[in-house]
Design a protein around this motif. Structure first.
Motif, PDB file in Angstrom:
ATOM      1  N   ASP A 145       0.519  -1.227  -0.294  1.00  0.00           N
ATOM      2  CA  ASP A 145      -0.095   0.217  -0.046  1.00  0.00           C
ATOM      3  C   ASP A 145       0.599   1.196  -0.345  1.00  0.00           C
ATOM      4  O   ASP A 145       0.771   2.468  -0.498  1.00  0.00           O
ATOM      5  CB  ASP A 145      -0.855   0.003   1.103  1.00  0.00           C
ATOM      6  N   SER A 146       2.183   0.640   0.739  1.00  0.00           N
ATOM      7  CA  SER A 146       3.062   2.485   0.883  1.00  0.00           C
ATOM      8  C   SER A 146       3.325   2.311  -0.511  1.00  0.00           C
ATOM      9  O   SER A 146       3.410   3.545  -1.264  1.00  0.00           O
ATOM     10  CB  SER A 146       4.115   2.184   1.516  1.00  0.00           C
ATOM     11  N   PHE A 147       3.928   2.094  -1.014  1.00  0.00           N
ATOM     12  CA  PHE A 147       4.313   1.813  -2.697  1.00  0.00           C
ATOM     13  C   PHE A 147       2.567   2.161  -3.316  1.00  0.00           C
ATOM     14  O   PHE A 147       3.949   3.165  -4.110  1.00  0.00           O
ATOM     15  CB  PHE A 147       4.627   0.491  -2.901  1.00  0.00           C
ATOM     16  N   LEU A 148       1.682   2.410  -3.307  1.00  0.00           N
ATOM     17  CA  LEU A 148       0.781   2.361  -4.109  1.00  0.00           C
ATOM     18  C   LEU A 148       0.119   3.500  -4.052  1.00  0.00           C
ATOM     19  O   LEU A 148       0.136   4.294  -5.072  1.00  0.00           O
ATOM     20  CB  LEU A 148      -0.468   1.524  -4.152  1.00  0.00           C
ATOM     21  N   MET A 149       0.769   4.472  -2.989  1.00  0.00           N
ATOM     22  CA  MET A 149       0.234   5.173  -2.082  1.00  0.00           C
ATOM     23  C   MET A 149       1.522   7.166  -2.781  1.00  0.00           C
ATOM     24  O   MET A 149       0.798   7.564  -3.379  1.00  0.00           O
ATOM     25  CB  MET A 149       0.474   5.910  -0.751  1.00  0.00           C
ATOM     26  N   GLU A 150       2.385   6.126  -2.860  1.00  0.00           N
ATOM     27  CA  GLU A 150       3.542   6.750  -3.623  1.00  0.00           C
ATOM     28  C   GLU A 150       3.652   7.325  -5.343  1.00  0.00           C
ATOM     29  O   GLU A 150       3.807   8.241  -6.039  1.00  0.00           O
ATOM     30  CB  GLU A 150       4.795   6.101  -2.783  1.00  0.00           C
TER      31      GLU A 150
END
Length: 238
Positions: free
Chosen positions: A126-131
């Motif tokens: 999810d952290s990757f996708l938010m960035e």
């Protein structure tokens, strides 16, 4: 006296994410401040993000199953996104993948923003996708990631085991950008980390200006295929 080549330094907090277009002619040095950090990272050609880091090509072209000084990160076009020009750890994981929400909840328990605010348990996917969303990219653009500072040992049966204590406090790895590289990182724990506690680690990032790779560059010469990769990359900028 501070290094005049350094143009930016920043702390990425534990469990946080960060992204930046690392310009050709600069290098990103990542410091493990406390030891046992994990930095998940993915890379894209900023001018054409459909060209991105390719884990299988990176490993097979260099006949490796780990990353360290002297190796490079290939794109799916056979060009070189980044070179690892310095490294004090000696082993970085290219195969372990990243955590997701279900895994983090199972390992560390339920933790929601509504209850814990910024201390809620983050997961790497999810952290990757938010960035990536900040740059107009979506889940379809997420590729297998590198886990800097982490080591995975693979047994004869194919099982993967996390090696604790791989990175000591003050360890660093440096990535020289060979293209203008959209670099997305997070500091979430490695998915195979057996630590039962949610304890991600902060890291320090330092960006500095560096010289272009010369004909005798160690990364260029470390593997026969790398010479071709550098040639393709340099031709791209003609």
């Amino acid at each position: 006296m501070s290094d005049p080549s350094v143009c930016w330094e920043e702390i990425v907090q534990a469990g946080a994410a960060w992204s930046h277009v690392l310009k050709r002619g600069t290098a990103l040095r990542i410091f493990d401040l406390e030891g046992n950090a994990n930095v998940g990272a993915v890379f894209y050609n900023f001018e054409c993000p459909s060209e991105r880091y390719n884990m299988p090509d990176t490993l097979k072209a260099q006949h490796i199953a780990r990353l360290t000084k002297g190796f490079v990160l290939y794109s799916d076009m056979g060009r070189i996104l980044c070179s690892i020009t310095d490294d004090t750890t000696g082993w970085h994981d290219p195969i372990g993948g990243c955590s997701n929400a279900a895994l983090v909840t199972e390992k560390y328990g339920e933790s929601r923003y509504q209850d814990c605010r910024n201390d809620y348990h983050k997961n790497a996917r999810d952290s990757f996708l938010m960035e990536l969303g900040k740059w107009g990219l979506s889940p379809r653009d997420l590729v297998p990631n590198v886990n800097f500072f982490s080591r995975i040992d693979v047994g004869a049966d194919g099982g993967m085991t996390y090696r604790a204590g791989n990175s000591e406090p003050g360890s660093f790895v440096e990535l020289r950008a060979e293209m203008n590289v959209l670099t997305v990182v997070n500091t979430c724990q490695h998915p195979l980390d057996p630590n039962p506690n949610y304890e991600p680690k902060a890291v320090k990032l330092s960006i500095r200006r560096v010289a272009a790779p010369a004909s005798d560059d160690a990364c260029r010469l470390s593997r026969p295929e790398n010479e071709r990769g550098f040639t393709l990359t340099e031709r791209y900028f003609l």
